[in-house]
Design a protein around this motif. Structure first.
Motif, short mmCIF file in Angstrom:
data_model
loop_
_atom_site.label_atom_id
_atom_site.label_comp_id
_atom_site.label_asym_id
_atom_site.label_seq_id
_atom_site.Cartn_x
_atom_site.Cartn_y
_atom_site.Cartn_z
N ALA A 2 -48.95 -105.38 0.08
CA ALA A 2 -47.68 -105.25 1.46
C ALA A 2 -46.89 -106.27 1.63
N ARG A 3 -47.84 -107.26 2.26
CA ARG A 3 -47.74 -108.72 2.43
C ARG A 3 -46.54 -109.10 1.72
N GLN A 4 -47.12 -108.98 0.53
CA GLN A 4 -46.97 -109.57 -0.83
C GLN A 4 -45.57 -109.55 -1.12
N LEU A 5 -45.45 -107.90 -1.35
CA LEU A 5 -44.55 -107.59 -1.93
C LEU A 5 -42.74 -108.02 -1.13
N VAL A 21 -33.87 -99.84 -3.52
CA VAL A 21 -35.60 -99.78 -4.58
C VAL A 21 -36.00 -97.74 -5.29
N LEU A 22 -36.40 -98.58 -5.97
CA LEU A 22 -37.06 -97.19 -7.02
C LEU A 22 -38.35 -97.37 -6.64
N ASP A 23 -39.06 -96.60 -6.24
CA ASP A 23 -40.63 -96.09 -6.99
C ASP A 23 -40.92 -95.44 -7.78
N VAL A 24 -41.40 -95.89 -9.04
CA VAL A 24 -41.92 -94.76 -10.06
C VAL A 24 -43.79 -94.43 -9.70
N GLY A 25 -43.67 -93.74 -9.71
CA GLY A 25 -44.94 -92.67 -9.45
C GLY A 25 -44.91 -92.95 -7.87
N MET A 26 -44.56 -92.57 -7.26
CA MET A 26 -44.19 -93.06 -5.06
C MET A 26 -45.28 -92.49 -4.79
N GLY A 27 -45.98 -91.16 -5.60
CA GLY A 27 -47.33 -90.26 -4.71
C GLY A 27 -46.73 -89.97 -3.16
N ARG A 28 -47.88 -89.62 -2.18
CA ARG A 28 -47.46 -89.52 -1.14
C ARG A 28 -45.60 -90.25 -0.01
N GLY A 29 -45.55 -91.29 -0.74
CA GLY A 29 -44.13 -92.04 -0.55
C GLY A 29 -45.14 -92.79 0.10
N THR A 30 -45.50 -93.51 0.32
CA THR A 30 -46.27 -94.28 1.81
C THR A 30 -45.36 -96.07 1.81
N GLN A 31 -45.34 -96.27 0.48
CA GLN A 31 -44.54 -96.80 0.07
C GLN A 31 -43.67 -96.83 0.12
N ALA A 32 -43.24 -96.14 -0.08
CA ALA A 32 -41.48 -95.82 -0.14
C ALA A 32 -40.56 -95.58 1.31
N LEU A 33 -41.71 -95.18 2.39
CA LEU A 33 -41.03 -94.93 3.51
C LEU A 33 -41.30 -95.58 4.06
N HIS A 40 -33.82 -100.15 3.76
CA HIS A 40 -33.62 -100.27 1.85
C HIS A 40 -33.32 -98.75 2.07
N ASP A 41 -32.36 -98.80 1.01
CA ASP A 41 -32.06 -96.75 0.26
C ASP A 41 -33.02 -97.28 -0.63
N VAL A 42 -34.03 -95.59 -0.64
CA VAL A 42 -35.25 -95.57 -1.56
C VAL A 42 -34.62 -94.64 -2.54
N THR A 43 -35.49 -94.64 -3.59
CA THR A 43 -35.40 -93.36 -4.04
C THR A 43 -36.94 -93.25 -4.80
N GLY A 44 -37.81 -92.24 -4.97
CA GLY A 44 -38.90 -92.00 -4.51
C GLY A 44 -39.17 -91.38 -6.10
N LEU A 45 -39.68 -91.45 -7.08
CA LEU A 45 -39.78 -90.73 -8.50
C LEU A 45 -41.06 -89.97 -8.94
N GLU A 46 -41.52 -89.03 -8.65
CA GLU A 46 -42.49 -88.53 -9.02
C GLU A 46 -43.38 -86.74 -9.88
N VAL A 92 -37.59 -102.06 -8.76
CA VAL A 92 -38.21 -101.28 -8.84
C VAL A 92 -40.00 -101.68 -8.67
N LEU A 93 -40.79 -100.22 -8.51
CA LEU A 93 -42.33 -100.15 -7.63
C LEU A 93 -41.87 -99.67 -9.47
N CYS A 94 -43.99 -99.74 -9.58
CA CYS A 94 -44.93 -98.93 -10.37
C CYS A 94 -45.79 -99.57 -9.58
N HIS A 95 -46.27 -98.79 -9.00
CA HIS A 95 -47.80 -99.69 -8.36
C HIS A 95 -49.13 -97.76 -8.54
#
Length: 245
Positions: A2-5, A21-33, A40-46, A92-95
């Motif tokens: 998270a610090r690197q991002l 922000v688009l979080d692809v494969g957001m899982g439980r949404g930890t990073q998106a939240l 930021h305005d965040v869209t989580g895709l899962e 765009v995040l893909c973690h």
């Protein structure tokens, strides 16, 4: 990670700018939240309904202002063009997704198209150049020898919510090599800008290990190693940041 991002975001965008922000494969949404809380305005895709339900539950517990800044879309990362217009996002995040995709190049090309000019693509992948480290450090010499000549691996069995460990690990997954991903990112117009190692010294720690008293020092060591050669090259995971040119 998270610090690197956050470091990459701060280095590329004006302070205080509300990013898309688009979080692809957001899982439980930890990073998106976390990013929604940062303004930021965040869209989580899962695509997993269980994870979507968990993310919705976590989001429902947030203040109204944060709930308004985050939306959850059910879908697959390979179909971003179905849900969004090209250039719709600044970040765009893909973690933790590519290891479960047999052919990652089309997915990556689609993610790059989602980025506005100068946008940041953040990937977290299994390090295909260091697959022998975990079995080697565990004394599994046969497994270490086999790992040198492959980019597939069996994820370590994880302890479930009841404290039980499955008899077998999850399905076979795929790792990525730094050199190959660097070439791919250049080819899709989002060349590699920075990269880090993640879990250099802690990959073999048990899931139920107690939090050490010297946690801050442990995190400082991992952070330093993740930025320093040759240590980052043998990390279990790689965090790569590409920038849309």
């Amino acid at each position: 990670m998270a610090r690197q991002l956050d470091e990459q975001i701060a280095g590329r965008f004006r302070v205080g700018r509300r990013l898309r922000v688009l979080d692809v494969g957001m899982g439980r949404g930890t990073q998106a939240l976390r990013l929604a809380r940062a303004g930021h305005d965040v869209t989580g895709l899962e695509h997993d309904p269980v994870l979507i339900a968990a993310a919705r539950e976590a989001l429902a517990a947030e203040p109204e202002g944060i709930r308004e800044r985050m939306r959850i879309v059910e879908g697959d990362g390979r179909d971003t063009g179905v849900h969004f217009l090209p250039g719709s996002f600044d970040v765009v995040l893909c973690h933790g997704v590519l290891m479960h995709v047999e052919e990652p190049d089309p997915l990556l090309a689609g993610l790059a198209r989602m980025l506005a000019h100068g946008g940041l693509l953040s990937l977290l992948v299994r390090n295909g150049d260091a697959l022998a480290m975990r079995p080697g450090l565990s004394g599994d010499w046969a497994g270490a020898l086999a790992a040198f000549d492959t980019t597939t691996y069996l994820p370590r069995a994880r302890t479930d919510s009841n404290g039980e460990t499955p008899a077998r690990p999850g399905p076979e997954a795929r790792a990525d090599r730094l050199g190959e991903l660097t070439a791919t990112l250049a080819g899709i117009g989002a060349p590699l800008y920075a990269w880090y190692g993640v879990r250099v010294f802690t990959d073999t720690a048990a899931d139920d290990a107690e939090i050490p008293a010297d946690l801050e020092q442990l995190l400082a060591v991992e952070e330093r190693a993740g930025r320093t050669d040759p240590y980052r090259g043998v990390a279990a995971l790689l965090h790569l940041c590409g920038v849309r040119d």
